[in-house]
Design a protein around this motif. Structure first.
Motif, PDB file in Angstrom:
ATOM      1  N   THR A  11      11.332  68.341  12.709  1.00  0.00           N
ATOM      2  CA  THR A  11      11.553  67.004  13.253  1.00  0.00           C
ATOM      3  C   THR A  11      12.874  66.427  12.763  1.00  0.00           C
ATOM      4  N   LEU A  12      13.245  66.734  11.537  1.00  0.00           N
ATOM      5  CA  LEU A  12      14.547  66.295  11.019  1.00  0.00           C
ATOM      6  C   LEU A  12      15.667  66.881  11.879  1.00  0.00           C
ATOM      7  N   PHE A  15      15.728  65.031  15.246  1.00  0.00           N
ATOM      8  CA  PHE A  15      16.366  63.709  15.128  1.00  0.00           C
ATOM      9  C   PHE A  15      17.761  63.781  14.507  1.00  0.00           C
ATOM     10  N   LYS A  16      18.339  64.978  14.465  1.00  0.00           N
ATOM     11  CA  LYS A  16      19.719  65.184  13.993  1.00  0.00           C
ATOM     12  C   LYS A  16      19.973  64.595  12.612  1.00  0.00           C
ATOM     13  N   GLY A  17      19.027  64.863  11.699  1.00  0.00           N
ATOM     14  CA  GLY A  17      19.198  64.461  10.305  1.00  0.00           C
ATOM     15  C   GLY A  17      18.719  63.063   9.964  1.00  0.00           C
ATOM     16  N   ASP A  18      18.157  62.335  10.900  1.00  0.00           N
ATOM     17  CA  ASP A  18      17.681  60.972  10.647  1.00  0.00           C
ATOM     18  C   ASP A  18      16.327  61.032   9.936  1.00  0.00           C
ATOM     19  N   GLU A  19      16.355  60.805   8.625  1.00  0.00           N
ATOM     20  CA  GLU A  19      15.131  60.908   7.822  1.00  0.00           C
ATOM     21  C   GLU A  19      14.130  59.806   8.138  1.00  0.00           C
ATOM     22  N   LEU A  20      14.619  58.596   8.411  1.00  0.00           N
ATOM     23  CA  LEU A  20      13.709  57.496   8.733  1.00  0.00           C
ATOM     24  C   LEU A  20      12.934  57.805  10.019  1.00  0.00           C
ATOM     25  N   ALA A  21      13.640  58.196  11.066  1.00  0.00           N
ATOM     26  CA  ALA A  21      12.975  58.540  12.329  1.00  0.00           C
ATOM     27  C   ALA A  21      11.990  59.684  12.121  1.00  0.00           C
ATOM     28  N   THR A  22      12.379  60.652  11.337  1.00  0.00           N
ATOM     29  CA  THR A  22      11.524  61.807  11.052  1.00  0.00           C
ATOM     30  C   THR A  22      10.230  61.374  10.386  1.00  0.00           C
ATOM     31  N   ASN A  23      10.345  60.600   9.321  1.00  0.00           N
ATOM     32  CA  ASN A  23       9.149  60.166   8.583  1.00  0.00           C
ATOM     33  C   ASN A  23       8.263  59.240   9.406  1.00  0.00           C
ATOM     34  N   TRP A  25       7.982  59.202  12.700  1.00  0.00           N
ATOM     35  CA  TRP A  25       7.291  59.986  13.726  1.00  0.00           C
ATOM     36  C   TRP A  25       6.137  60.782  13.115  1.00  0.00           C
TER      37      TRP A  25
END
Length: 143
Positions: A11-12, A15-23, A25
């Motif tokens: 997922t990271l 989302f191209k490295g976006d940790e907030l979006a990853t977590n 989701w």
């Protein structure tokens, strides 16, 4: 079933490295059972799940959209971004979930102990299914 680490890494990348979006989701929208086991690797899997369920309903109507057409509209959050609870709930047969984000509950008989307790019970049932709850207090006496 996937490990949290597998899902996080995939997922990271999605989302191209976006940790907030990853977590967010993973914690809120990935398909899980009641034990927290994760069954989707990335939001792309979620989009396929939602498309499959919406296409199942669409087939009941003339000029229905295909699963592939619906998927293309959902893919990469480009054209349609479902609200939070629908993303977690549509096509989820592993948990009881709300398909709406928000409810307003009211009872014309709220101005009593029984009415308050009934409203409280409704709120608890909605909130355990991830729904937000508002209250119509117009049934309460002004004084």
């Amino acid at each position: 079933m996937y490990s949290r680490e597998e899902v996080y890494n995939a997922t990271l990348k999605y989302f191209k490295g976006d940790e907030l979006a990853t977590n967010v989701w993973i914690n809120k929208y990935a398909l899980k059972d009641s034990y927290g086991n994760i069954f989707e690797l990335t939001p792309d899997d979620m989009h396929h799940r939602i498309a499959k369920e919406l296409a199942r309903i669409e087939k009941k109507y003339p000029n229905s959209l295909s699963e592939e057409t619906i998927y293309k509209l959902l893919k990469d959050f480009k054209y349609i971004v479902p609200q939070g609870s629908p993303m977690a709930g549509i096509g989820n047969d592993l948990q009881i979930a709300s398909l709406s984000n928000c409810y307003v509950i009211s009872d014309e008989n709220i101005d009593s102990y029984g009415g308050i307790m009934r409203t409280d019970e409704e709120q608890v049932q909605l909130m355990k299914r991830r729904a937000g709850v508002g209250h119509d207090l117009s049934g309460i006496r002004p004084k």
